[in-house]
Design an enzyme around this catalytic site. Structure first.
Site, PDB file in Angstrom:
ATOM      1  N   GLU A 143       0.864  -1.184   0.000  1.00 56.95           N
ATOM      2  CA  GLU A 143       0.000   0.000   0.000  1.00 56.95           C
ATOM      3  C   GLU A 143       0.899   1.231   0.000  1.00 56.95           C
ATOM      4  O   GLU A 143       1.286   1.737   1.045  1.00 56.95           O
ATOM      5  CB  GLU A 143      -0.894  -0.029   1.236  1.00 56.95           C
ATOM      6  CG  GLU A 143      -2.007   1.005   1.203  1.00 56.95           C
ATOM      7  CD  GLU A 143      -2.760   1.088   2.534  1.00 56.95           C
ATOM      8  OE1 GLU A 143      -2.344   0.416   3.500  1.00 56.95           O
ATOM      9  OE2 GLU A 143      -3.752   1.828   2.616  1.00 56.95           O
ATOM     10  N   HIS A 232      -9.846   0.594   0.778  1.00 56.57           N
ATOM     11  CA  HIS A 232     -10.768   1.204   1.751  1.00 56.57           C
ATOM     12  C   HIS A 232     -11.590   2.359   1.171  1.00 56.57           C
ATOM     13  O   HIS A 232     -11.300   3.534   1.364  1.00 56.57           O
ATOM     14  CB  HIS A 232     -10.115   1.573   3.080  1.00 56.57           C
ATOM     15  CG  HIS A 232      -8.784   2.264   3.017  1.00 56.57           C
ATOM     16  ND1 HIS A 232      -8.564   3.417   2.295  1.00 56.57           N
ATOM     17  CD2 HIS A 232      -7.617   1.958   3.625  1.00 56.57           C
ATOM     18  CE1 HIS A 232      -7.303   3.798   2.477  1.00 56.57           C
ATOM     19  NE2 HIS A 232      -6.707   2.943   3.260  1.00 56.57           N
ATOM     20  N   ASN A 235     -12.352   6.185   2.377  1.00 60.54           N
ATOM     21  CA  ASN A 235     -11.221   6.710   3.144  1.00 60.54           C
ATOM     22  C   ASN A 235     -10.061   7.028   2.210  1.00 60.54           C
ATOM     23  O   ASN A 235      -9.742   6.248   1.318  1.00 60.54           O
ATOM     24  CB  ASN A 235     -10.761   5.684   4.187  1.00 60.54           C
ATOM     25  CG  ASN A 235     -11.848   5.322   5.174  1.00 60.54           C
ATOM     26  OD1 ASN A 235     -12.428   4.247   5.090  1.00 60.54           O
ATOM     27  ND2 ASN A 235     -12.144   6.216   6.088  1.00 60.54           N
ATOM     28  N   ASP A 269     -15.683  -1.559  10.644  1.00 61.86           N
ATOM     29  CA  ASP A 269     -15.413  -1.638  12.081  1.00 61.86           C
ATOM     30  C   ASP A 269     -16.298  -0.696  12.882  1.00 61.86           C
ATOM     31  O   ASP A 269     -16.140  -0.562  14.089  1.00 61.86           O
ATOM     32  CB  ASP A 269     -13.931  -1.340  12.370  1.00 61.86           C
ATOM     33  CG  ASP A 269     -13.540   0.101  11.984  1.00 61.86           C
ATOM     34  OD1 ASP A 269     -14.305   0.756  11.247  1.00 61.86           O
ATOM     35  OD2 ASP A 269     -12.465   0.553  12.418  1.00 61.86           O
ATOM     36  N   HIS A 272     -14.480   3.538  10.710  1.00 57.31           N
ATOM     37  CA  HIS A 272     -13.922   4.107   9.488  1.00 57.31           C
ATOM     38  C   HIS A 272     -14.976   4.520   8.478  1.00 57.31           C
ATOM     39  O   HIS A 272     -14.723   5.343   7.602  1.00 57.31           O
ATOM     40  CB  HIS A 272     -12.958   3.114   8.821  1.00 57.31           C
ATOM     41  CG  HIS A 272     -11.607   3.129   9.440  1.00 57.31           C
ATOM     42  ND1 HIS A 272     -11.352   2.612  10.672  1.00 57.31           N
ATOM     43  CD2 HIS A 272     -10.437   3.638   8.995  1.00 57.31           C
ATOM     44  CE1 HIS A 272     -10.078   2.790  10.969  1.00 57.31           C
ATOM     45  NE2 HIS A 272      -9.495   3.405   9.977  1.00 57.31           N
ATOM     46  N   ASP A 294      -7.857  -3.905   7.642  1.00 56.35           N
ATOM     47  CA  ASP A 294      -6.834  -2.855   7.708  1.00 56.35           C
ATOM     48  C   ASP A 294      -6.273  -2.798   9.130  1.00 56.35           C
ATOM     49  O   ASP A 294      -5.980  -1.720   9.676  1.00 56.35           O
ATOM     50  CB  ASP A 294      -7.398  -1.498   7.298  1.00 56.35           C
ATOM     51  CG  ASP A 294      -6.302  -0.506   6.873  1.00 56.35           C
ATOM     52  OD1 ASP A 294      -6.609   0.675   6.706  1.00 56.35           O
ATOM     53  OD2 ASP A 294      -5.136  -0.941   6.728  1.00 56.35           O
ATOM     54  N   GLY A 330      -5.733   3.220  10.643  1.00 48.57           N
ATOM     55  CA  GLY A 330      -6.034   1.794  10.537  1.00 48.57           C
ATOM     56  C   GLY A 330      -6.935   1.376  11.681  1.00 48.57           C
ATOM     57  O   GLY A 330      -7.203   2.130  12.607  1.00 48.57           O
TER      58      GLY A 330
END
Lengths: 404, 277
Positions: A143, A232, A235, A269, A272, A294, A330
């Site tokens: 990443e 993601h 984000n 989660d 995020h 993540d 994260g």
């Protein structure tokens, strides 16, 4: 009964009294396993006149393919982006622990790092099969560092890079090796990215768009050059705008080459992504959703200050921030938590939630012919869950590698 | 013959299953003496299979010492095709019970020599000591197994080309596309079933009523091959009300009046638990 199998003498296990995820539905069916693969019992019956050696009663629980996490940065104090003295030992520790979360295969993720870290770490993170020692390593997810400065999130700015000539040269100079690499996240608006995208996808490496300021047409061009994933979603990218949808617009773009699917990772989660955003994305493009954790170094550890890549982070409850800021760094959610949370806030079916963490990541990586499903002949990596979607047992290659 | 008439499909299926259960248990099958059962496919026997599976799961019935012989199979259809009779038997029966794979026999529609396959099947039946109870259904054209109108009433296991009626009736299993329905099958002959010591025919639904009328109230005729069983010493027809719609009131009243006698065959319903030593 005397053993009577013509193809193989290896023992056959039949899991009974269970609901298995097959053809996108949970069905009351038995699951048969031989030599680490899912076995076709009809073929066994008619061709080999064979039958099971052991029967395991699953107590009416659910059997699903093992979860596949394509974005996990570490955990339990281990940081994959650190060139520690025992890189392999670190990966092995995490691989073992995530069995408890139902993860049977994963892509250790390296955040933006200087070239010497890549040169040191990448050769040590070899792809390998899972087993009693831990979940299988499918390949590394790189990443960065070819990402946008404005959207770097928690990535250290001094190690960001741009493509000079584009293509192989930049990649090799930065990373050193591309063996063992399963995925690269980059920002397609960087000049000369097209050649890099084509080079990577030509090698069978999944190209993901993320940490980017790209608009929709730049993102579409990247997809046409071979990008198939969004890192993601929401984000570290431009927000959706009704006249300028940005990368998010790929979910409903009509410029995707026919037969190709754009997948998108979401960190479910509860932190995020707002549940409403999760629902919008899922409803717009349910087939592309890939749940990722993540997860960072601190996942599994108590609250406090820890290291991620070249930076420091703070753990507060379920939140992980770049030390001294409110920038998320994260998550520390586990994959099974993400599956449960996603199901709860999206109101989707159990099957859809399970597939978002198993079938879809396997399809993304092009390995659904052997992972992510319970089809005959595929690897017998599966989990036993109860109706609350809590993982009770984890199996790799037909062998129980963890139980609650 | 015995004509057993139940009110509806479910009751007919249950009666048939109880009868088969009692026959197997009374026979006291063992490793030296298997109970040989002939079996059908199609929608009619599904309810009966479901009940038999239930009896097995309750521990009342075991198929450990039962040998089965299916009536037919399509030619040229891959064995794992969802509409093959192998798939049917696996999904609807075998996978739920304790029958041993080597004790099941289904004709192989993909054999390289179909004629030899048919002859071998006849020999397997003989080697197993003949069929104790052959369960079958009836087609809308009065056929037993795939012995289409015009089949010899003394025929043996062979290749048959399907009649148009049958192909149309089967189209619903092939996405209503006539071109995808197999046109040839391997089937036991009328004579093969007549050799069984007992024959049970399941007939349910109004669409089978005319065939039932032709089979039991008209003469023995190769155009309605089920009629051959008028000359079998021990045949039992199990049907629901709808299947009797074309029969004479007199026939129906007579056999309904005998139900108390027929019911002695299924009550009490036996269980292997009573025979565990």
């Amino acid at each position: 009964m005397p053993s009577n199998k013509s193809v193989s003498d290896a023992p056959i296990t039949q899991f009974v009294n269970c609901r298995i995820l097959k053809n996108h539905k949970l069905q009351w069916e038995d699951l048969w396993v031989r030599e680490g693969k899912i076995l076709n019992p009809e073929k066994l019956f008619f061709d080999e006149k064979g039958f099971a050696d052991h029967k395991v009663d699953c107590g009416s629980k659910i059997i699903a393919p093992g979860f596949i996490d394509v974005q996990i940065n570490g955990g339990y104090g281990i940081d994959f982006s650190q060139a520690s003295s025992d890189i392999r030992g670190g990966v092995a520790l995490v691989a073992k622990k995530i069995l408890e979360h139902g993860v049977t295969s994963f892509c250790p993720t390296l955040v933006t790092s200087p070239p010497d870290i890549y040169h040191k770490v990448i050769p040590e993170l070899r792809a390998q099969d899972g087993g009693p020692e831990g979940a299988g390593v499918l390949g590394i997810h790189l990443e960065g560092p070819f990402i946008s400065e404005e959207k770097r999130g928690a990535h250290p700015p001094k190690f960001l890079r741009t493509f000079k000539a584009g293509g192989v040269a930049d990649l090799m100079e930065t990373y050193g090796h591309l063996d063992n690499v399963a995925m690269v996240t980059l920002a397609p608006e960087l000049p000369n990215s097209a050649a890099a995208i084509r080079e990577l996808s030509g090698r069978g490496i999944t190209v993901s768009l993320g940490h980017s300021m790209a608009d929709l047409s730049q993102a579409e061009e990247a997809v046409q050059n071979g990008a198939t994933f969004i890192t993601h979603l929401f984000n570290a990218m431009l927000p959706f705008h009704h006249r300028d949808p940005g990368i998010v617009g790929l979910l409903t773009s009509d410029h995707i080459p026919p037969g190709q699917t754009v997948y998108y990772g979401m960190i479910a989660d509860g932190i995020h992504t707002h549940p409403a955003a999760l629902r919008i994305a899922h409803r717009a493009h349910p087939a592309g959703l890939v749940l990722v954790t993540d997860a960072v170094t601190a996942m599994g550890l108590p609250p406090g200050r820890h290291t991620l890549g070249q930076q420091q982070i703070d753990i507060q409850g379920l939140h992980a921030y770049v030390a001294g800021t409110t920038t998320l760094s994260g998550s520390i959610a586990t994959m099974d938590m993400c599956v449960r949370h996603f199901r709860e806030v999206s109101g989707c079916t159990v099957e859809a939630a399970l597939e978002a963490a198993s079938l879809h990541p396997a399809q993304l990586l092009g390995i659904s012919h052997r992972k992510g499903t319970l089809e005959y002949g595929t690897d017998a990596d599966f989990i036993v869950l109860d109706d609350t979607l809590t993982v009770r047992e984890t199996y790799i290659a037909g062998q129980q590698v963890w139980r609650k | 013959m015995r004509l057993v008439i139940l009110d509806d499909y479910d009751l007919a299926s249950e009666w048939a299953a109880k009868y088969i259960r009692n026959r197997i248990i009374q026979f006291k099958p063992s490793a030296d003496r298997y109970f040989t059962l002939g079996l059908p496919t199609g929608s009619t026997p599904l309810g009966c299979y479901t009940k038999l599976i239930e009896y097995h799961k309750n521990g009342d019935l075991s198929f450990k010492y039962v040998k089965t012989f299916n009536m037919d199979e399509y030619v040229g259809l891959p064995r794992d095709h969802p509409e093959s009779y192998h798939s049917y038997m696996w999904n609807n029966f075998f996978k739920h019970i304790d029958i041993e794979p080597q004790n099941t026999h289904i004709l192989d529609g993909n054999a390289s020599n179909l004629q030899a396959e048919c002859e071998a099947f006849e020999q397997k039946i003989t080697a197993a000591g003949g069929i104790e109870l052959f369960v079958g259904g009836i087609g809308p054209d009065g056929h037993i197994a795939f012995n289409e109108p015009g089949s010899s009433l003394v025929s043996r296991t062979r290749v048959k080309t399907l009649a148009k009626d049958t192909i149309v009736a089967n189209a619903r299993f092939f996405g209503n596309d006539l071109s995808r329905v197999p046109t040839m099958t391997l089937t036991v002959g009328v004579g093969t079933v007549m050799d069984a010591r007992e024959v049970m025919i399941l007939i349910t639904g109004a669409h089978k009523a005319f065939a039932l009328y032709k089979a039991i109230e008209e003469g023995v005729n190769h155009m309605w091959t089920v009629s051959a069983f008028q000359q079998h010493p021990r045949t039992i027809f199990i049907c629901d009300e709808d299947a009797t719609l074309e029969l004479r009131v007199k026939t129906v009243k007579y056999f309904k009046g005998l139900m108390h006698v027929h019911n002695q065959l299924v009550e009490p319903t036996l269980s292997v638990k009573d025979y565990m030593d």
